[in-house]
Design a protein around this motif. Structure first.
Motif, short mmCIF file in Angstrom:
data_model
loop_
_atom_site.label_atom_id
_atom_site.label_comp_id
_atom_site.label_asym_id
_atom_site.label_seq_id
_atom_site.Cartn_x
_atom_site.Cartn_y
_atom_site.Cartn_z
N PHE A 1 5.98 -2.70 -11.47
CA PHE A 1 4.65 -2.12 -11.59
C PHE A 1 4.70 -0.59 -11.63
N GLN A 2 5.90 -0.06 -11.64
CA GLN A 2 6.07 1.38 -11.60
C GLN A 2 5.64 2.01 -12.92
N LYS A 3 4.96 3.13 -12.80
CA LYS A 3 4.55 3.86 -13.99
C LYS A 3 5.75 4.53 -14.63
N ASN B 1 8.11 7.72 -13.36
CA ASN B 1 8.11 7.95 -11.92
C ASN B 1 9.50 7.74 -11.34
N TYR C 1 6.34 5.30 -5.02
CA TYR C 1 5.21 4.54 -5.50
C TYR C 1 3.90 5.18 -5.03
N THR D 1 -0.20 2.18 -7.74
CA THR D 1 0.86 1.20 -8.01
C THR D 1 0.92 0.15 -6.91
N ARG E 1 -2.10 -2.27 -7.17
CA ARG E 1 -1.96 -3.26 -8.23
C ARG E 1 -0.89 -4.30 -7.88
#
Length: 510
Positions: A65-67, A70, A75, A79, A82
């Protein structure tokens, strides 16, 4: 191209035979994929989606789920929100539809009161759905989360690994099927540890020190041994004698971390396997453990650099491994039932084996050789001859400089040491030449005469072609010509993997 794309391509113009497979096989296939790839496969058809939505192996890792861009393990709140929402939605589905959960992996970057309540709920669902394996790790957390009581009523649980959490004592313990417990503890209740090792006859206890999860270690160990007498805690020694614990593994990230001095392992009278990895063991501790644990069958010591002069005496020991302990100067082994012995130390170490079985599989694995020289070969031969115990020799060879002066070796007396097998394992041999590899072999054949020569290298490495070309020419040792050289086998054990290996076994006659 990912798994999902490959299956989609196969479906075009063909019968979708994969989707006709039973659901448990589809579960097995999806279990081998990471969460992202499994999700892609779920869009192929309704059956794939149903299989994905009911897969019994749950792997929740926030990195999915990491952007983009980044830093890893960094986190933000969005993040985490979500990620937690996705887990909660998934677990609600498993609860409502009563899907079986065999394996549950959960990595959390942080916890707060809200997340703690949700984790309790997720564990409750996993227990109700017959959980067998649970691994829960919380980073950036200091004594915040306590495992719920219901987990210790999970009669189906076989594997439990915890990190960055508290393993509290509730008085309840029904983990009759627990076979493996791995702890990376920040805080552990002494009574809970005692209850586990006293009530779980099948458990293998693995305690690892990791600075990310557990910055405080000594206070727990002192409490375990009952040193905090002001709190009325009983000593652990008498209780541990009643423990059925048979396997204990203790590892850390550095020998500079403290040894749990107050943990009395000798009191574990039923202990059969003991393993230490990168911990500050001392000579006295090794001697005490080998003498005091009367049914101990396996002792494994890895990267314990404080050892200098060890004395191992045991009437029950069958397996002994001492590897990467560079500072050992002297070792004495007295184990009349010893079946397997693996040693990796400096060739100048004084090693004496007083008693062991005649058919003991004794292997000496040399430490990394940065350059093969005449002096090193002389030391290796002296070590083998004086020890007079090893029947196998393992050497990692690479493209390091080979500087063997053949004239000097000719003047050194003594017959080559007889070996059952010489194993050469290639590490980095891209720049090796035929002359350097021949010199490498010649030096080793001066040192020892093996009945079998085993060479393992990467198929992608040029050394494979080099070795085969040398063998085709039937190259002979310059000092003791071979009577015969026969290829016993050529195996490709990992031909389909990314790092395929080539293993050549040769039968030598001198």
């Amino acid at each position: 191209m990912g798994f999902g794309e490959n299956v989609a391509k196969m479906q075009k113009g063909t019968i979708d035979r994969i989707s006709e497979l039973p659901e448990f096989i589809l579960h097995t296939i999806l279990s081998m994929l990471d969460t992202k790839e499994a999700g892609r496969a779920s869009v192929l058809s309704k059956k794939w989606y149903d299989a994905w939505s009911s897969i019994p192996v749950l792997d929740f890792n926030p990195q999915y789920f990491q952007k983009y861009g980044n830093r890893r393990h960094n986190y933000d709140d969005d993040t985490v929100e979500r990620f937690v929402g996705f887990i909660d939605k998934t677990m609600e589905r498993y609860f409502t539809r009563k899907y079986r959960i065999t394996k549950f992996y959960l990595m959390l970057p942080k916890v707060d009161e809200k997340i703690e309540t949700l984790v309790d709920k997720w564990i409750m669902i996993a227990v109700q759905n017959q959980i067998q394996s649970l691994e829960i790790l919380i980073r950036g957390c200091r004594n915040n989360y306590r495992l719920p009581e219901i987990l210790f009523c999970a009669k189906s649980l076989k594997y439990l690994k915890c990190g960055g959490i508290i393993l509290p004592f509730y008085g309840t313990m029904e983990l009759n099927s627990l076979e493996y417990l791995a702890l990376i503890p920040n805080t552990l209740d002494a009574d809970m540890l005692q209850k586990i090792i006293s009530s779980c006859p099948l458990v293998e206890l693995d305690i690892a020190y990791d600075e990310v999860f557990s910055p405080v270690w000594i206070p727990w160990m002192k409490k375990v041994n009952g040193e905090v007498k002001s709190r009325g805690t009983r000593t652990m020694q008498s209780n541990l004698q009643e423990s059925p614990l048979q396997k204990f593994v203790y590892s850390s990230i550095s020998v500079e971390l403290p040894w749990p001095w107050d943990m009395n392992l000798v009191a574990l009278k039923n202990l059969r396997k003991l393993e230490f990895n990168c911990v500050p063991l001392t000579d006295d501790i090794v001697s005490e453990l080998s003498n005091g644990l009367v049914v101990l069958e396996s002792l494994i010591i890895v990267s314990c650099s404080l050892l200098k002069c060890i004395n191992i005496s045991s009437n029950s020991l069958k397996q002994l491994r001492i590897t990467d302990s560079l500072e050992i100067e002297k070792a004495t082994i007295d184990a009349p039932k010893l079946l397997e012995f693996l040693c990796s130390c400096e060739v100048v170490t004084s090693l004496s084996v007083i008693r062991a079985l005649d058919h003991c599989n004794a292997r000496f694995w040399t430490l990394k050789v940065y350059s093969l020289t005449t002096v090193w070969l002389v030391k290796l031969k002296k070590f083998l001859v004086e020890t007079n115990f090893f029947n196998s020799l393992v050497i990692d060879f690479n493209s390091s400089p080979v500087m063997v002066e053949e004239d000097l070796l000719r003047n050194v007396g003594g017959a080559p040491y007889k070996l059952r097998e010489l194993k050469l394992r290639g590490t980095s041999t891209e720049t090796a030449t035929k002359s350097s590899f021949l010199m490498f072999l010649n030096g080793l054949f001066w040192c020892c005469h093996p009945d079998v020569l085993s060479i393992t290298t990467n198929l992608q490495d040029s050394a494979a072609k080099l070795i085969l070309s040398i063998l085709q020419e039937k190259a002979e040792c310059w000092k003791d010509p071979l009577k015969s050289l026969e290829v016993e086998s050529i195996e490709y054990p990992r031909l389909l993997s990314h790092s395929s290996e080539l293993e050549i076994r040769l039968r030598l006659s001198w």
